[in-house]
Design a protein around this motif. Structure first.
Motif, PDB file in Angstrom:
ATOM      1  N   SER A 190      28.567  46.542  34.415  1.00  0.00           N
ATOM      2  CA  SER A 190      27.160  46.122  35.074  1.00  0.00           C
ATOM      3  C   SER A 190      26.080  46.819  34.007  1.00  0.00           C
ATOM      4  N   VAL A 199      28.944  39.536  33.193  1.00  0.00           N
ATOM      5  CA  VAL A 199      29.619  40.634  33.851  1.00  0.00           C
ATOM      6  C   VAL A 199      30.995  40.531  34.075  1.00  0.00           C
ATOM      7  N   SER A 238      33.803  42.750  32.316  1.00  0.00           N
ATOM      8  CA  SER A 238      34.522  43.556  33.199  1.00  0.00           C
ATOM      9  C   SER A 238      36.020  43.475  32.495  1.00  0.00           C
ATOM     10  N   ASN A 294      23.308  44.243  32.308  1.00  0.00           N
ATOM     11  CA  ASN A 294      22.207  44.071  33.298  1.00  0.00           C
ATOM     12  C   ASN A 294      21.251  45.263  33.083  1.00  0.00           C
ATOM     13  N   TRP A 303      33.433  48.005  37.182  1.00  0.00           N
ATOM     14  CA  TRP A 303      32.400  47.194  37.646  1.00  0.00           C
ATOM     15  C   TRP A 303      30.994  47.864  36.875  1.00  0.00           C
ATOM     16  N   ARG A 304      31.031  49.267  37.117  1.00  0.00           N
ATOM     17  CA  ARG A 304      29.746  50.070  36.586  1.00  0.00           C
ATOM     18  C   ARG A 304      29.549  49.680  35.414  1.00  0.00           C
TER      19      ARG A 304
END
Length: 108
Positions: A21, A65, A69, A25, A17-18
């Motif tokens: 992101s 995302v 991912s 983003n 996820w990190r």
């Protein structure tokens, strides 16, 4: 699943996820992720009105995302296959960052 397997699953999930992101983003250190999105053809209007995303593979990857991912997870798994100890330690850095962000969002 054994305890070690659960630990790895949680670490890799949070790290995935990190990374996704970051790619989609965030500007990142020295604006590297913003630069990657611009090279992919994504144009941002920072007033929040519009973002232009061309219909190309990298633009799609760097604008979603969910899409990013999948590729980030595949990258972690390949990394883990060849260098498992190093992969989990690098992933732990991203997972701890994700945890810190989660806690910060809870106290805001």
């Amino acid at each position: 699943m054994e305890n070690g397997e659960w630990f790895g699953l949680v670490v890799y999930t949070m790290a995935t996820w990190r990374v996704a992101s970051l790619l989609v983003n965030e500007a990142g250190p020295w604006g590297v992720f913003q630069w990657l999105r611009e090279r992919a053809g994504i144009e941002h209007d920072f007033s929040g009105e519009k973002t232009i995303i061309p219909d190309r593979f990298l633009a799609g990857l760097f604008s979603c995302v969910w899409c990013a991912s999948l590729w980030a997870a595949a990258g972690w798994m390949i990394f883990d296959w060849f260098l498992p100890l190093l992969a989990v330690r690098v992933a732990l850095v991203f997972a701890l960052s994700a945890g810190a962000i989660w806690f910060q969002k809870r106290v805001e």
